[in-house]
Design an enzyme around this catalytic site. Structure first.
Site, PDB file in Angstrom:
ATOM      1  CE  LYS A  60      -3.864  -2.438   2.125  1.00  9.46           C
ATOM      2  NZ  LYS A  60      -4.684  -2.763   3.293  1.00  9.46           N
ATOM      3  CD  GLN A 104      -3.774  -4.351   6.475  1.00  9.39           C
ATOM      4  OE1 GLN A 104      -3.838  -3.324   5.824  1.00  9.39           O
ATOM      5  NE2 GLN A 104      -4.192  -5.514   5.996  1.00  9.39           N
ATOM      6  CG  ASP A 127      -9.809  -0.092   4.892  1.00 12.65           C
ATOM      7  OD1 ASP A 127      -9.575  -0.627   3.798  1.00 12.65           O
ATOM      8  OD2 ASP A 127      -9.036  -0.121   5.865  1.00 12.65           O
TER       9      ASP A 127
HETATM   10  N1  GUN Z   1      -7.190  -6.808   6.080  1.00 15.98           N
HETATM   11  C1  GUN Z   1      -7.509  -7.565   5.008  1.00 15.98           C
HETATM   12  N2  GUN Z   1      -8.061  -6.793   4.036  1.00 15.98           N
HETATM   13  C2  GUN Z   1      -8.073  -5.529   4.506  1.00 15.98           C
HETATM   14  C3  GUN Z   1      -8.504  -4.290   3.955  1.00 15.98           C
HETATM   15  O1  GUN Z   1      -9.010  -4.184   2.834  1.00 15.98           O
HETATM   16  N3  GUN Z   1      -8.330  -3.210   4.759  1.00 15.98           N
HETATM   17  C4  GUN Z   1      -7.789  -3.291   6.013  1.00 15.98           C
HETATM   18  N4  GUN Z   1      -7.689  -2.175   6.720  1.00 15.98           N
HETATM   19  N5  GUN Z   1      -7.390  -4.425   6.543  1.00 15.98           N
HETATM   20  C5  GUN Z   1      -7.531  -5.538   5.793  1.00 15.98           C
END
Ligand code: GUN
Length: 305
Positions: A60, A104, A127
């Site tokens: 990311k 996350q 998100d």
């Molecule tokens: N963990 C697995 N997929 C995601 C996601 O799309 N966003 C976040 N913040 N954590 C995750």
């Protein structure tokens, strides 16, 4: 039936190609923001040392660098308390140059995840996990959408796979993928079935799908018997296998140790189109996170909104 005997060819849905297309479109918008006001800003919070999360977060941050998005990474220890993490989120909420905040998942078990996700300002929730944004999704109102499901919709549209009137089956009911996926497909006028761990006759339910989305987290669960010939299979799974598991799936010497929820040998033989793992859904999640961050920056700066 083998691919050759059936004369069967299935389309590989290339998530990296679609990601690059999306990032190309976003680059123009980032340059415009940089010129008129300031670059978009994303804060990523990674609590603890989950190896899979570390890879996701690294990718990311890398995508931000490639696009010219300002990013910063916060890595509190896995002993962090809910109150400490709340304080961190509130500091980020208050900063003008931070357009998006991503915490996350999964969080360490002592942290109350729901309280953290609710503390992120809805307009910075890139998100789409805040209850306000979940409500916007349910009501089909504008707002950031969960990245993986919205990436899958982009993939289907850019490959011109029709959704309206088709039967979509989503296997998995998580807040991150299954539920928002089902709603987005519904808003595209699919007839949607959600299956989960208590579903009876799972294979028969899946065989009704024109579009089958597997988001369960069980390696190679979706075998040939689950797929109507010619159906579109979208594989959200990311499962690490040990050598014995890989040998059981691939037959001889293990070819790969990272596989999805769909059987990597059988699905290409029966599906009309499918996403590979890796290189299918994964790259799209990051592209949509970038899209949500750029959109948030446009709204915050009043540029190009
Ligand atoms: N963990 C697995 N997929 C995601 C996601 O799309 N966003 C976040 N913040 N954590 C995750």
């Amino acid at each position: 039936m083998s691919a050759e005997r059936a004369g069967h060819t299935s389309v590989v849905l290339d998530g990296k190609a679609v990601r690059d297309q999306i990032l190309g479109e976003l680059r123009v918008r980032v340059e415009r923001l940089q010129k008129i006001r300031r670059p978009p800003g994303l804060a990523v919070v990674l609590a603890g040392r989950n190896p899979a999360s570390e890879i996701y977060v690294r990718n990311k941050v890398k995508a931000c660098e490639q696009l010219g998005i300002y990013s910063e990474k916060h890595t509190p220890p896995d002993t962090i308390s809910t109150e400490e993490l709340l304080a961190m989120v509130e500091r980020l909420d208050a900063r003008e140059e931070i357009d998006g905040i991503l915490v996350q998942m999964p969080l360490p078990s002592q942290v109350e995840a729901r309280r953290i996700l609710t503390a992120i300002r809805p307009d910075k929730d890139v998100d789409g996990f805040h209850p306000v944004n979940v409500g916007n999704l349910v009501a089909n109102l504008p707002g950031p959408r969960a990245c993986t499901p919205s990436g899958i919709i982009e993939l289907l549209k850019r490959y011109r796979i029709p959704i309206a009137g088709r039967h979509a089956v989503v296997v998995g009911r998580s807040d991150i993928v299954g539920k928002p996926m089902a709603l987005l497909l519904l808003h595209e006028n699919a007839t949607v079935t959600i299956c989960h761990s208590r579903t009876r006759e799972l294979a028969a339910e899946c065989r009704r799908a024109d579009i089958l989305v597997a988001a369960i987290g069980k390696p190679a669960l979706i075998t040939r018997d689950f797929v109507k010939p010619g159906a579109v299979v979208i594989d959200v799974g990311m499962n690490r296998l040990d050598d014995a598991q890989a040998a059981a799936i691939f037959g001889t010497t293990p070819a790969r140790t990272l596989i999805g929820d769909a059987h990597p040998v059988q699905i290409p033989e029966i599906a009309g189109a499918y996403t590979p793992v890796p290189g299918g859904v994964g790259p799209l999640t990051i592209a949509m996170l970038m899209a949500n961050t750029v959109r948030a920056a446009e709204l915050h700066t009043g540029c190009c909104a």
